[in-house]
Design an enzyme around this catalytic site. Structure first.
Site, PDB file in Angstrom:
ATOM      1  N   ASP A 205       2.479 -13.822  -5.283  1.00 56.52           N
ATOM      2  CA  ASP A 205       1.659 -13.839  -4.071  1.00 56.52           C
ATOM      3  C   ASP A 205       0.203 -13.653  -4.475  1.00 56.52           C
ATOM      4  OD1 ASP A 205       1.304 -11.195  -4.779  1.00 56.52           O
ATOM      5  OD2 ASP A 205       2.013 -10.353  -2.891  1.00 56.52           O
ATOM      6  N   ASP A 207      -3.035 -11.057  -3.536  1.00 57.89           N
ATOM      7  CA  ASP A 207      -3.360  -9.818  -2.829  1.00 57.89           C
ATOM      8  C   ASP A 207      -4.869  -9.692  -2.645  1.00 57.89           C
ATOM      9  OD1 ASP A 207      -0.541  -8.536  -3.107  1.00 57.89           O
ATOM     10  OD2 ASP A 207      -1.068  -9.087  -5.161  1.00 57.89           O
ATOM     11  N   ASP A 300      -1.185 -11.258   0.814  1.00 55.35           N
ATOM     12  CA  ASP A 300      -1.274  -9.900   1.361  1.00 55.35           C
ATOM     13  C   ASP A 300      -2.739  -9.573   1.619  1.00 55.35           C
ATOM     14  OD1 ASP A 300       1.450  -9.494   1.145  1.00 55.35           O
ATOM     15  OD2 ASP A 300       1.327  -8.402  -0.748  1.00 55.35           O
TER      16      ASP A 300
HETATM   17  P1  TTP Z   1       2.498  -7.035  -5.793  1.00 52.07           P
HETATM   18  O1  TTP Z   1       1.779  -8.143  -5.152  1.00 52.07           O
HETATM   19  O2  TTP Z   1       3.893  -6.785  -5.333  1.00 52.07           O
HETATM   20  O3  TTP Z   1       2.601  -7.199  -7.380  1.00 52.07           O
HETATM   21  P2  TTP Z   1       1.653  -7.896  -8.436  1.00 52.07           P
HETATM   22  O4  TTP Z   1       0.471  -8.523  -7.791  1.00 52.07           O
HETATM   23  O5  TTP Z   1       1.381  -6.883  -9.481  1.00 52.07           O
HETATM   24  O6  TTP Z   1       2.587  -8.994  -9.086  1.00 52.07           O
HETATM   25  P3  TTP Z   1       3.017 -10.423  -8.446  1.00 52.07           P
HETATM   26  O7  TTP Z   1       2.417 -11.454  -9.315  1.00 52.07           O
HETATM   27  O8  TTP Z   1       4.503 -10.406  -8.510  1.00 52.07           O
HETATM   28  O9  TTP Z   1       2.522 -10.474  -7.057  1.00 52.07           O
HETATM   29  O10 TTP Z   1       1.697  -5.683  -5.594  1.00 52.07           O
HETATM   30  C1  TTP Z   1       0.394  -5.483  -6.110  1.00 52.07           C
HETATM   31  C2  TTP Z   1       0.147  -4.038  -6.333  1.00 52.07           C
HETATM   32  O11 TTP Z   1      -0.056  -3.368  -5.104  1.00 52.07           O
HETATM   33  C3  TTP Z   1       1.329  -3.356  -7.006  1.00 52.07           C
HETATM   34  O12 TTP Z   1       0.896  -2.755  -8.201  1.00 52.07           O
HETATM   35  C4  TTP Z   1       1.767  -2.291  -6.091  1.00 52.07           C
HETATM   36  C5  TTP Z   1       0.672  -2.180  -5.063  1.00 52.07           C
HETATM   37  N1  TTP Z   1       1.189  -2.021  -3.699  1.00 52.07           N
HETATM   38  C6  TTP Z   1       0.798  -0.899  -3.001  1.00 52.07           C
HETATM   39  O13 TTP Z   1       0.049  -0.072  -3.518  1.00 52.07           O
HETATM   40  N2  TTP Z   1       1.263  -0.727  -1.721  1.00 52.07           N
HETATM   41  C7  TTP Z   1       2.096  -1.622  -1.122  1.00 52.07           C
HETATM   42  O14 TTP Z   1       2.476  -1.423   0.037  1.00 52.07           O
HETATM   43  C8  TTP Z   1       2.488  -2.794  -1.868  1.00 52.07           C
HETATM   44  C9  TTP Z   1       3.389  -3.823  -1.252  1.00 52.07           C
HETATM   45  C10 TTP Z   1       2.001  -2.946  -3.142  1.00 52.07           C
HETATM   46 MN    MN Z   2       0.720  -9.749  -6.080  1.00 54.68          MN
HETATM   47 MN    MN Z   3       1.560  -8.371  -2.916  1.00 56.62          MN
END
Ligand code: TTP
Ligand code: MN
Ligand code: MN
Ligand code: MN
Length: 376
Positions: A205, A207, A300
């Site tokens: 995703d 973020d 996100d």
């Molecule tokens: P993710 O998007 O789940 O993971 P990521 O970006 O490291 O890997 P991917 O490529 O699979 O997307 O989450 C990003 C970071 O945000 C992760 O380290 C955990 C944190 N996080 C929070 O702090 N609170 C939350 O509610 C969520 C969903 C994630």
């Molecule tokens: Mn992510």
């Molecule tokens: Mn995420």
């Protein structure tokens, strides 16, 4: 790649926040194996064993050399018996029979498929597995199942969502997010976080952290952005979660607690102009099904008050394991409580303010770790 003896002189910390973990992983054959084991324990809701393997994987990712002999892991933390057994098997046989067993396990395979659907976690997978379902296709075909709105979107855009997001797609979405947010709040700060901020070139995703420097806060910003995308036909799914933050409340001590920011888990439609090849034109002329010129992307969006921005940035940059270890380090080594909103010193009974990630590391008495060194 460093030689083993040069490296061993320095003691390796059990906390990934005291190590540097870049994307160069010299021990992928071990860490992939541990991640399979960890995932299987996650599916079995065995948090202790799951964390044991995640910590071991994370430690090997930080080593500047490839482990080739059992001697190489001597004196390293996070190397429990289960972990050592698998390392030994891989060194001797090239692969681990225990990992192979898991990869062939019916329950693991089913859970792996189910949890690959957006909105489906371990609990739902358990339910479907007990009903005798084994594949995503079988779940899709079962019209008696009551799916949440999130899961419906998960199945609808399944193919797009399981194919990873590229850096180019992240950059394209980043432009859209920035333009939309700034059309409502020109001074807003929009930062890409998560894996892409750690330097990854693919992700599941994208973020984003959004904050407004200065006094003005706009509770409606997220709603305005979402409404505009709806109007533009760019929004395929969205679940807005309102802020539940309570001032003065102590940070959460739970290691994996959700934070209290206003946020949105969305699926955006990203148009991808296709190369103009003759097949497309022919199919249009012939009135055949139009070629899909967009991709569904998971996004996100997190809105943070400016004074909590550094904490939110640190938390949302991850990795998940890096964040867990930061909080564990704060609690066990500093008698402090860290979450995505604040840092609380339990001895002094005060909240420690930070305007940057560097300041948070300094409060914790840690050397600064760059975002691209947080791939624990
Ligand atoms: P993710 O998007 O789940 O993971 P990521 O970006 O490291 O890997 P991917 O490529 O699979 O997307 O989450 C990003 C970071 O945000 C992760 O380290 C955990 C944190 N996080 C929070 O702090 N609170 C939350 O509610 C969520 C969903 C994630
Ligand atoms: Mn992510
Ligand atoms: Mn995420
Ligand atoms: Mn993820």
């Amino acid at each position: 790649e460093l030689e083993m003896p040069a490296f061993i002189a320095t003691k390796v910390s059990q906390y990934s926040c005291q190590r540097k973990t870049t994307l160069d992983n010299y021990n992928k054959k071990f860490t992939d194996a541990f991640e399979v084991m960890a995932e299987n324990y996650e599916f079995k809701e065995n948090e202790i064993f799951c964390l044991e393997f995640l910590r071991a994987a994370s430690l090997l990712k930080s080593l500047p050399f490839s482990v080739t002999r059992m001697k190489d892991i001597q004196g390293l933390p996070c190397m429990g018996d289960q972990v050592r057994d698998i390392i030994e098997e891989i060194i001797e046989e090239g692969e681990s029979s225990r990992v192979k067993e898991v990869l062939n396990d019916e329950r693991y395979k089913a859970f792996k498929q189910f949890t690959s659907v957006f909105g489906v976690g371990v609990k739902t997978s358990e339910k479907w597995y007990r009903m005798g379902l084994r594949t995503v296709e079988e779940v899709k075909a079962d019209k008696t199942l009551k799916l949440s709105k999130m899961q419906k979107a998960g199945f609808l855009y399944y193919e797009d969502l399981v194919s990873c997001v590229s850096k180019a797609e992240a950059d394209a979405v980043s432009l859209i997010v920035k333009n939309t947010v700034c059309s409502f709040l020109p001074d807003a700060l929009v930062t890409i976080t998560g894996g892409f901020r750690r330097g990854k070139n693919i992700g599941h995703d994208i973020d984003f952290l959004i904050t407004n420097p200065g006094p003005r806060e706009d509770d409606e910003l997220l709603h305005k952005v979402i409404d505009l995308w709806k109007k533009q036909g760019l929004l395929l799914y969205c679940d807005i979660i309102e802020s539940t933050f309570v001032k003065e409340q102590l940070p959460s001590r739970k290691v994996d607690a959700m934070d209290h920011f206003q946020k949105c888990f969305a699926i955006l439609k990203l148009y991808q102009p296709r190369v103009d090849n003759s097949t497309c034109n022919t199919s249009k002329k012939l009135g055949m099904a139009e070629v899909k010129d967009w991709k569904a992307i998971r996004v996100d969006l997190v809105i943070t008050p400016f004074e909590q921005y550094a904490y939110a940035l640190l938390g949302w940059t991850g990795s998940r394991q890096f964040g867990r270890d930061l909080r564990r380090y704060a609690a066990h080594e500093r008698k402090m409580i860290l979450d995505n909103h604040a840092l609380y010193d339990r001895r002094k009974r005060i909240f420690l303010k930070s305007g940057s990630e560097e300041e948070i590391f300094a409060h914790l008495g840690l050397d600064y770790v760059q975002p691209w060194e947080r791939n624990a």
